[in-house]
Design a protein around this motif. Structure first.
Motif, PDB file in Angstrom:
ATOM      1  N   LEU A  12      52.390  57.080 123.992  1.00  0.00           N
ATOM      2  CA  LEU A  12      51.289  57.251 123.059  1.00  0.00           C
ATOM      3  C   LEU A  12      51.909  57.557 121.708  1.00  0.00           C
ATOM      4  N   ASN A  13      51.639  56.712 120.714  1.00  0.00           N
ATOM      5  CA  ASN A  13      52.138  57.024 119.368  1.00  0.00           C
ATOM      6  C   ASN A  13      51.408  58.249 118.866  1.00  0.00           C
ATOM      7  N   ASN A  14      52.151  59.169 118.318  1.00  0.00           N
ATOM      8  CA  ASN A  14      51.544  60.390 117.799  1.00  0.00           C
ATOM      9  C   ASN A  14      51.335  60.222 116.304  1.00  0.00           C
ATOM     10  N   PRO A  68      66.915  52.896 116.557  1.00  0.00           N
ATOM     11  CA  PRO A  68      65.890  53.933 116.638  1.00  0.00           C
ATOM     12  C   PRO A  68      66.421  55.363 116.592  1.00  0.00           C
ATOM     13  N   ASN A  69      67.688  55.568 116.919  1.00  0.00           N
ATOM     14  CA  ASN A  69      68.265  56.929 116.913  1.00  0.00           C
ATOM     15  C   ASN A  69      67.316  57.918 117.588  1.00  0.00           C
ATOM     16  N   GLU A  74      61.278  61.345 119.299  1.00  0.00           N
ATOM     17  CA  GLU A  74      61.330  60.971 117.882  1.00  0.00           C
ATOM     18  C   GLU A  74      62.246  59.774 117.717  1.00  0.00           C
ATOM     19  N   HIS A  75      61.938  58.931 116.724  1.00  0.00           N
ATOM     20  CA  HIS A  75      62.784  57.766 116.463  1.00  0.00           C
ATOM     21  C   HIS A  75      62.613  57.297 115.026  1.00  0.00           C
ATOM     22  N   ASP A  76      63.598  56.553 114.559  1.00  0.00           N
ATOM     23  CA  ASP A  76      63.534  55.964 113.225  1.00  0.00           C
ATOM     24  C   ASP A  76      62.640  54.735 113.255  1.00  0.00           C
ATOM     25  N   ARG A 136      60.721  58.890 110.213  1.00  0.00           N
ATOM     26  CA  ARG A 136      60.854  59.289 111.614  1.00  0.00           C
ATOM     27  C   ARG A 136      59.458  59.236 112.203  1.00  0.00           C
ATOM     28  N   SER A 137      59.340  58.620 113.356  1.00  0.00           N
ATOM     29  CA  SER A 137      58.065  58.545 114.058  1.00  0.00           C
ATOM     30  C   SER A 137      58.177  59.313 115.363  1.00  0.00           C
ATOM     31  N   THR A 138      57.029  59.650 115.904  1.00  0.00           N
ATOM     32  CA  THR A 138      56.990  60.401 117.148  1.00  0.00           C
ATOM     33  C   THR A 138      56.084  59.693 118.133  1.00  0.00           C
TER      34      THR A 138
END
Length: 191
Positions: free
Chosen positions: A168-170, A85-86, A104-106, A150-152
């Motif tokens: 909470l997924n943004n 996920p970095n 933030e993550h991959d 990249r997700s937040t």
């Protein structure tokens, strides 16, 4: 007297640093658990790590049904691919008696279409724009798109969560966040 005051200040600063370190340590642990639950589509674990006020908007049953329909339908099948996920953790901020952190993550997934694709290049551009994906490739032989991005997610610890980190997924539009939190919080988090 000065020595006692100095010692007291050092102890207070040390205590405050220790609380922050514990928060960040627990945040990192919970973020990893949340990522793994999502990557493996473990719904029970996903729901356990989700900010509870979300379920006032959509029930767990409705959410599971939406996930199921999104992941496999008449047009395509989506598979989430576990990757490192970095994580990048923002500052932990206390706003309105709640702790927040932007994480933030991959993320990676494949999207396999059930019928041969026409205009795959157009879809690559669409996925890059709508998902803000870093990399989108198409394999014609398997009729599959590979998507890396990249997700937040927003970490929240408050009275609702018994001061445990929940997430909470943004989504890119921020609609769900806007339904749960006010503009002041959104601004302070830089969303």
């Amino acid at each position: 007297m000065k020595n006692r005051l100095f010692l007291l200040l050092v102890l207070i600063a040390s205590f405050a640093s220790n609380i922050h370190a514990q928060d960040l340590t627990s945040l990192k642990t919970e973020a990893q658990k949340t990522y793994e639950a999502s990557a493996n589509l473990n719904f029970d674990a996903i729901f356990e790590h989700t900010y509870p006020k979300v379920f006032e908007i959509v029930s767990k049953e409705q959410m599971k049904e939406m996930f199921d329909q999104m992941m496999a339908n008449d047009q395509f099948t989506i598979k989430l691919i576990p990757v490192a996920p970095n994580f990048k953790f923002g500052n932990i901020k206390k706003i309105e008696n709640k702790l927040f952190c932007v994480v933030e993550h991959d993320n990676a997934m494949t999207m396999k279409f059930n019928t041969p694709m026409e205009g795959a290049e157009d879809l690559i551009a669409t996925f890059k724009a709508s998902m803000k994906a870093d990399e989108v490739t198409y394999d014609k032989a398997s009729n599959t798109f590979s998507i890396k991005m990249r997700s937040t997610m927003i970490a929240i610890a408050d009275e609702q969560t018994k001061n445990k980190w929940k997430f909470l997924n943004n989504d890119k539009s921020g609609q769900l966040f806007n339904m749960l939190f006010n503009e002041k919080i959104k601004t302070e988090l830089g969303l």
